[in-house]
Enzyme design. Sequence first.
Site, PDB file in Angstrom:
ATOM      1  N   CYS A   1       2.183   2.525   1.741  1.00 59.24           N
ATOM      2  CA  CYS A   1       1.028   1.632   1.555  1.00 59.24           C
ATOM      3  C   CYS A   1      -0.262   2.172   2.147  1.00 59.24           C
ATOM      4  O   CYS A   1      -1.322   1.587   1.918  1.00 59.24           O
ATOM      5  CB  CYS A   1       1.353   0.258   2.136  1.00 59.24           C
TER       6      CYS A   1
ATOM      7  N   HIS B   1      -5.350  -5.726   4.868  1.00 59.08           N
ATOM      8  CA  HIS B   1      -4.089  -5.317   4.239  1.00 59.08           C
ATOM      9  C   HIS B   1      -3.375  -6.572   3.725  1.00 59.08           C
ATOM     10  O   HIS B   1      -2.887  -6.573   2.603  1.00 59.08           O
ATOM     11  CB  HIS B   1      -3.246  -4.552   5.246  1.00 59.08           C
TER      12      HIS B   1
ATOM     13  N   HIS C   1       0.443  -6.211  -4.486  1.00 57.35           N
ATOM     14  CA  HIS C   1       0.521  -5.012  -3.635  1.00 57.35           C
ATOM     15  C   HIS C   1       0.804  -3.799  -4.516  1.00 57.35           C
ATOM     16  O   HIS C   1       1.878  -3.677  -5.092  1.00 57.35           O
ATOM     17  CB  HIS C   1       1.624  -5.199  -2.599  1.00 57.35           C
TER      18      HIS C   1
END
Lengths: 182, 382
Positions: free
Chosen positions: B142, B274, B311
């Site tokens: 990520c 995030h 995501h």
Amino acid sequence: MTTAENTLTPDSLPLAVLARASWSAASDERPPNLPGFTASPFAPIIAHVADLCLKERYKEPPVPPERAEWTAMVLVSQLGDMATEAAVVESVDKGTKASPLLFFQSVPSAVLGVVSARWNLGGAVITISPAGDPLTEAMDLAQLLIEDGSAKDVLLVLVELAVREGLPNHASALLVSAEELP
Amino acid sequence: MNNDGGPGRSSRAVAVTGMAVTTGYGHGVDALREGIWSGEPAFVPVTRFDTSRYEVGVAAQAPGALDLDSELITLTEEALKQAGLSENERADAPLVMARHADPAVSRLPRAEQESRPISDTARWLSRELGLGGAGRTYINACVAAGTAIAEAAALISSGRNDRVVVAAGHLVDAESFTTFNAGKALAKDGRLRPFSSGRKGLLLGDGVGAVVLEAVDSRTGMRPLARLTGWGMAGDAHHVCQPHPQGLGMARAITRALDRAGLGPADLDYVNAHGTGTPYNDSAETAALHRAFGEHAEHIPVSSTKSMHGHALQAAGLVEFVICLLALELGSLPVNSGYLGPDPDCRLDLVLGSARQVEARHVLNLNAAFGGANTALVVSAA
């Protein structure tokens, strides 16, 4: 093996190799098991060779705080963790239930959390697949991180799993710095 | 070198001159702008593969049949065109990438896998688009795109390159669904609710894109969209897959990025967090923001746009970087969707209800990943 030597790269700061270690399935004992990493030898090999390298420099954890906070980790692998990838693909193709451990094991940088926690390393956590020669790329990135002020020391770990006969699982680690340390 | 850490010995200013992206809202920056600023999430039932064996069947899946390589080459070309690079200038620009290993390679016989390294995509893209060669491919989950952008900035700032192209891609696939389902990380209620009480987890989303970064004033005719003024990376030194509960690594990354930009917390107009919607991440990220911002922590607008585009894993940092550019362009901060109510562990000035009009000058883009990795990018108005 610990060798403090200078690695000169054109137009840039020379890096000192503060410590190095290597491991090969052809000649070395199997790395210790790593809890949670069961589908592949990838992570245990990385944790093992990183430990060997850091022990050469620091004897035992943790790394002193003044250096630990600016020690980056760079994991370098051309193919990544093909064994874990195969386990994921098999689960998809056969429709079988995947192990919960694959959730984090499928992330190649996850094992760096083990290494950093053990040695208290607070620098950047990076994993790359290099387009060129892995060691050259690794040293180049270390140099960039140091010049850029993103790190003082860089732990490089290069690892590849076996994909054919005659090329066993193997890994090496180098701790590099722009500073000559006693 | 700089013995105290922080910005290195040279520091050329970095401009963003091209951007292109595909998300669950469809192809192009216009689709992303329209979708995100509508406040409507892009989550739909997944049709790309059978989800009946998973606990969750929705994701921010773009309409139509998508192929990652085709999207990457189309979008990178679009970003290059927007930047207006000549043939020679393209040939001068290396391509840095972010992606995960291609599952198709794992299905090949072992003997053939050796000739298909993960960096193959960067090599192919560079060759097809007349770029200056393949740089490194970041595969650290990520934070992969955020780290790739930071490297591109460092290459320019240090004087190694005048311009660097960054491309990143993740399309929702059965492999990522399998691992996230196994980890019970997907939100069973079908919504990604960052920083909210009752948040259940994350949802995946498509993300493919490219940006062009250049040294400011390295050529005539440059039209900067924004400047990348700060970047910072740091580790938690804590756990394989859990963030440090006090946000130590992310706070360090933020401080490093702000120091490089020569800014303080009070200078920030927005944080694109995030914000994965998982209980662990959002409380740890809140702790990081409080640690890094001190008394300003509850006065800086924050949202996680994953609440709408999902995501995008290795490409998350690039999608959210583009959203930061759009926030600067529009003078409007995107909403933190899916919010049910306050969580005492997430005391922040969340952008709730609708987009907030702010003439932003400096915004912060955050990402975190397994292994304790954290990246922070400061994007400033051109």
